[in-house]
Write an enzyme that holds these catalytic residues in place. Structure first.
Site, PDB file in Angstrom:
ATOM      1  N   PRO A 205     -43.390 -36.296 -73.600  1.00 51.03           N
ATOM      2  CA  PRO A 205     -44.230 -36.923 -72.584  1.00 51.03           C
ATOM      3  C   PRO A 205     -43.679 -36.831 -71.169  1.00 51.03           C
ATOM      4  O   PRO A 205     -42.479 -36.993 -70.947  1.00 51.03           O
ATOM      5  CB  PRO A 205     -44.300 -38.385 -73.042  1.00 51.03           C
ATOM      6  N   ASN A 206     -44.590 -36.577 -70.273  1.00 54.54           N
ATOM      7  CA  ASN A 206     -44.379 -36.566 -68.815  1.00 54.54           C
ATOM      8  C   ASN A 206     -43.621 -35.336 -68.316  1.00 54.54           C
ATOM      9  O   ASN A 206     -43.500 -35.149 -67.102  1.00 54.54           O
ATOM     10  CB  ASN A 206     -43.673 -37.850 -68.349  1.00 54.54           C
TER      11      ASN A 206
ATOM     12  N   ARG B  61     -42.352 -34.722 -58.921  1.00 55.76           N
ATOM     13  CA  ARG B  61     -41.745 -35.993 -58.500  1.00 55.76           C
ATOM     14  C   ARG B  61     -40.335 -36.107 -59.061  1.00 55.76           C
ATOM     15  O   ARG B  61     -39.973 -35.378 -59.979  1.00 55.76           O
ATOM     16  CB  ARG B  61     -42.581 -37.179 -59.009  1.00 55.76           C
TER      17      ARG B  61
ATOM     18  N   TYR C 153     -34.661 -34.749 -62.009  1.00 61.15           N
ATOM     19  CA  TYR C 153     -35.095 -33.700 -62.931  1.00 61.15           C
ATOM     20  C   TYR C 153     -35.140 -32.303 -62.314  1.00 61.15           C
ATOM     21  O   TYR C 153     -35.427 -31.333 -63.011  1.00 61.15           O
ATOM     22  CB  TYR C 153     -36.480 -34.045 -63.506  1.00 61.15           C
TER      23      TYR C 153
ATOM     24  N   ASN D 229     -36.948 -31.295 -76.355  1.00 61.62           N
ATOM     25  CA  ASN D 229     -36.793 -32.315 -75.322  1.00 61.62           C
ATOM     26  C   ASN D 229     -37.912 -33.321 -75.569  1.00 61.62           C
ATOM     27  O   ASN D 229     -39.049 -33.116 -75.131  1.00 61.62           O
ATOM     28  CB  ASN D 229     -36.882 -31.736 -73.913  1.00 61.62           C
TER      29      ASN D 229
ATOM     30  N   ALA E 295     -39.124 -39.486 -73.388  1.00 67.10           N
ATOM     31  CA  ALA E 295     -38.873 -40.899 -73.712  1.00 67.10           C
ATOM     32  C   ALA E 295     -38.979 -41.193 -75.207  1.00 67.10           C
ATOM     33  O   ALA E 295     -38.398 -42.176 -75.687  1.00 67.10           O
ATOM     34  CB  ALA E 295     -39.841 -41.784 -72.926  1.00 67.10           C
TER      35      ALA E 295
ATOM     36  N   HIS F  94     -35.881 -42.009 -77.406  1.00 65.36           N
ATOM     37  CA  HIS F  94     -35.275 -43.338 -77.502  1.00 65.36           C
ATOM     38  C   HIS F  94     -36.090 -44.313 -78.347  1.00 65.36           C
ATOM     39  O   HIS F  94     -35.718 -45.474 -78.479  1.00 65.36           O
ATOM     40  CB  HIS F  94     -35.091 -43.913 -76.087  1.00 65.36           C
TER      41      HIS F  94
ATOM     42  N   ASP G 103     -37.795 -38.374 -88.501  1.00 63.86           N
ATOM     43  CA  ASP G 103     -38.194 -38.102 -89.882  1.00 63.86           C
ATOM     44  C   ASP G 103     -38.826 -36.719 -90.023  1.00 63.86           C
ATOM     45  O   ASP G 103     -38.655 -36.060 -91.065  1.00 63.86           O
ATOM     46  CB  ASP G 103     -39.177 -39.177 -90.368  1.00 63.86           C
TER      47      ASP G 103
ATOM     48  N   GLU H 195     -31.297 -31.116 -79.761  1.00 57.57           N
ATOM     49  CA  GLU H 195     -31.844 -32.108 -78.820  1.00 57.57           C
ATOM     50  C   GLU H 195     -31.438 -31.690 -77.408  1.00 57.57           C
ATOM     51  O   GLU H 195     -30.268 -31.379 -77.155  1.00 57.57           O
ATOM     52  CB  GLU H 195     -31.288 -33.497 -79.146  1.00 57.57           C
TER      53      GLU H 195
ATOM     54  N   HIS I 225     -31.916 -32.457 -73.058  1.00 54.79           N
ATOM     55  CA  HIS I 225     -32.403 -33.254 -71.925  1.00 54.79           C
ATOM     56  C   HIS I 225     -31.974 -32.589 -70.633  1.00 54.79           C
ATOM     57  O   HIS I 225     -30.858 -32.056 -70.533  1.00 54.79           O
ATOM     58  CB  HIS I 225     -31.842 -34.681 -71.960  1.00 54.79           C
ATOM     59  N   LEU I 226     -32.828 -32.683 -69.645  1.00 56.49           N
ATOM     60  CA  LEU I 226     -32.488 -32.195 -68.305  1.00 56.49           C
ATOM     61  C   LEU I 226     -31.381 -33.050 -67.696  1.00 56.49           C
ATOM     62  O   LEU I 226     -30.407 -32.535 -67.154  1.00 56.49           O
ATOM     63  CB  LEU I 226     -33.732 -32.263 -67.410  1.00 56.49           C
ATOM     64  N   SER I 227     -31.559 -34.351 -67.792  1.00 53.87           N
ATOM     65  CA  SER I 227     -30.605 -35.283 -67.175  1.00 53.87           C
ATOM     66  C   SER I 227     -29.528 -35.668 -68.183  1.00 53.87           C
ATOM     67  O   SER I 227     -29.710 -35.511 -69.397  1.00 53.87           O
ATOM     68  CB  SER I 227     -31.350 -36.535 -66.695  1.00 53.87           C
TER      69      SER I 227
ATOM     70  N   ARG J 123     -27.312 -42.725 -67.295  1.00 53.24           N
ATOM     71  CA  ARG J 123     -28.500 -43.407 -66.783  1.00 53.24           C
ATOM     72  C   ARG J 123     -28.635 -44.808 -67.401  1.00 53.24           C
ATOM     73  O   ARG J 123     -27.656 -45.377 -67.861  1.00 53.24           O
ATOM     74  CB  ARG J 123     -29.727 -42.525 -67.043  1.00 53.24           C
TER      75      ARG J 123
ATOM     76  N   ARG K 234     -31.574 -45.491 -72.299  1.00 50.49           N
ATOM     77  CA  ARG K 234     -31.611 -44.040 -72.584  1.00 50.49           C
ATOM     78  C   ARG K 234     -30.382 -43.582 -73.362  1.00 50.49           C
ATOM     79  O   ARG K 234     -30.257 -42.411 -73.702  1.00 50.49           O
ATOM     80  CB  ARG K 234     -31.704 -43.233 -71.285  1.00 50.49           C
TER      81      ARG K 234
END
Ligand code: CA2
Length: 147
Positions: A10-11, A18, A23, A74, A77, A80, A87, A98, A100-102, A107, A111
């Site tokens: 998501p997102n 933004r 990111y 990725n 959210a 978390h 599963d 797994e 992640h950019l950040s 953070r 997270r």
């Protein structure tokens, strides 16, 4: 040819519009093009998808069986929150990295925990868009050493 699925949650479709300080300024479309080009240099084909919906991500993990040798996830959210994604990875037994950019550990506290990590081969975070190519490289190495 070995095929990898890169799944974005998501997102992440908002990338480049933004929060560039967290990111980066690159769009998801630009990351996809970079991944496809890098995959060619490694002789792997890349399928790159994004969804804002948990169930669609679960469906795509299921559908990867027999088609994709590895998944780079990725989960945004949902990392978390989602036992369902955990599963799905365990259920399909497809090696998953797994991503992640950040650096999620630098953070907010919420997270720091990942439901995905337990089911993953490994975790890459904090390298921005470059993490996608790092993950492709890591997955190719993992698949080679396990075949
Ligand atoms: O660092 C990552 O890659 C994350 O998976 C990104 C997720 C976040 O919830 C995870 O904790 C870490 C959020 C993606 C949102 O992306 C946006 C991009 C631009 C503008 C707004 C959101």
């Amino acid at each position: 040819m070995t095929s990898l699925l890169i799944l974005n949650g998501p997102n992440l479709n908002l990338l480049g519009t933004r929060e560039p300080e967290i990111y980066g300024a690159v769009t998801l479309e630009e990351i996809e093009a970079t991944c496809v080009a890098y995959g060619e240099t490694k002789s792997v084909s890349i399928t790159f998808l994004q969804s804002n919906h948990e169930g669609v991500l679960v469906d795509n993990i299921h559908a990867a069986t027999g088609t994709h040798a590895g998944i780079i996830l990725n989960a945004g959210a949902f990392t978390h929150t989602s036992i369902a994604l955990h599963d799905a990875i365990v259920g399909t037994q497809i090696p998953t990295i797994e991503l992640h950019l950040s650096n999620i550990h630098k953070r907010e506290e919420f997270r720091h925990h990942s439901y995905i990590a337990r089911a993953a081969v490994g975790v890459i975070c904090g390298f921005g868009a470059a993490g996608y190519n790092l993950a492709i490289n890591a997955m190719v190495g993992h698949l080679e050493s396990n075949n």
